[in-house]
Write an enzyme that holds these catalytic residues in place. Structure first.
Site, PDB file in Angstrom:
ATOM      1  N   LYS A  81       6.766 -11.009   9.212  1.00  0.00           N
ATOM      2  CA  LYS A  81       7.450 -11.559   8.033  1.00  0.00           C
ATOM      3  C   LYS A  81       7.302 -13.075   8.037  1.00  0.00           C
ATOM      4  O   LYS A  81       7.623 -13.746   9.022  1.00  0.00           O
ATOM      5  CB  LYS A  81       8.938 -11.215   8.091  1.00  0.00           C
ATOM      6  CG  LYS A  81       9.384 -10.216   7.047  1.00  0.00           C
ATOM      7  CD  LYS A  81      10.880 -10.019   7.129  1.00  0.00           C
ATOM      8  CE  LYS A  81      11.383  -9.232   5.943  1.00  0.00           C
ATOM      9  NZ  LYS A  81      12.832  -9.028   6.015  1.00  0.00           N
TER      10      LYS A  81
HETATM   11  O1  G3P Z   1      15.256  -7.559   3.662  1.00  0.00           O
HETATM   12  C1  G3P Z   1      15.951  -8.714   3.311  1.00  0.00           C
HETATM   13  C2  G3P Z   1      17.399  -8.478   3.370  1.00  0.00           C
HETATM   14  O2  G3P Z   1      17.809  -8.237   4.678  1.00  0.00           O
HETATM   15  C3  G3P Z   1      18.256  -9.534   2.767  1.00  0.00           C
HETATM   16  O3  G3P Z   1      19.395  -8.877   2.354  1.00  0.00           O
HETATM   17  O4  G3P Z   1      21.716  -8.609   1.719  1.00  0.00           O
HETATM   18  O5  G3P Z   1      21.030 -10.522   3.212  1.00  0.00           O
HETATM   19  O6  G3P Z   1      20.420 -10.521   0.803  1.00  0.00           O
HETATM   20  P1  G3P Z   1      20.707  -9.684   1.994  1.00  0.00           P
END
Ligand code: G3P
Length: 216
Positions: free
Chosen positions: A83
């Protein structure tokens, strides 16, 4: 459509894998920080649980640092995908890594322009963050629809991973948008199973079955 799980929890990944619906895993530094233990050991263990791509994120912000970290991470297991954040150095690193045969997942993508840059650099995956766009007052899924259409127009092979998913509705919208992959937190996977009519239907079937048993 492929379902990835968005977590670094070995417990959650093991349980989701046992459901028979899991195609891959995405992690990030925030998710790894929630788990006890050495992140490298956790990533290695995750790779033994799921036969599919496992995204692991670099921390460096400069191209050479990203490439160095990526090369080390990619040695952990053949399923590791690197990533990389959507920045200028990130896009340069993507080009270099893909040319070395190391697959990349360009993360922190919030616009179609960013997704085009990732595809032009040859990224294997691109991750638009839907929930965070919704949080900022934009319709995250509009960006997914745009990216899917643009990639389709030009035959870009980069696969869209709908990320930052917060609800079962996001999963349905991602599927309707034609996104090839959605990465889902464990609690949302659990919610996808639930329907009150399913529970009520099972209850009624069991009650009626009891009536049959009582007849004999
Ligand atoms: O895959 C990306 C994800 O983990 C981000 O999620 O909920 O932290 O915006 P969030």
């Amino acid at each position: 459509m492929k379902f990835f799980i968005d977590t670094a929890s070995v417990k959650e990944i093991r349980e989701a894998a046992s459901m028979g619906i899991l195609d891959g895993v995405t992690t990030n530094p925030s998710l790894l920080s929630k788990e006890e233990g050495d992140p490298t050991a956790i990533l290695k263990e995750i790779c033994t649980l799921v036969d599919g791509p496992v995204s692991a994120e670099v921390i460096a912000l400069h191209k050479d640092g990203m490439v160095k970290e990526a090369v080390e991470l990619s040695k952990l297991h053949p399923n590791i995908v690197i990533k990389i954040p959507l920045t200028k150095p990130g896009v340069q690193a993507v080009r270099e890594l893909e040319e070395k045969g190391i697959r990349t997942n360009v993360t922190l993508v919030f616009s179609s322009n960013q997704a085009m840059l990732a595809a032009k650099a040859g990224a294997s995956y691109v991750s638009p963050f839907i929930g965070r766009l919704d949080d900022s007052g934009h319709v995250g899924m509009d960006v997914v629809r745009e990216i899917v259409a643009i990639y389709g127009n030009y035959g870009f092979e980069t696969e869209v991973i709908v990320a930052s998913v917060r609800s079962p509705l996001h999963v349905i919208d991602a599927a309707l948008a034609g996104a090839p992959i959605v990465t889902i937190p464990f609690k949302v996977i659990e919610l996808m199973f639930k329907h009150s009519l399913t529970d009520a239907g099972i209850k009624r079937f069991l009650e009626d079955w009891e009536k049959i048993k009582k007849r004999s």
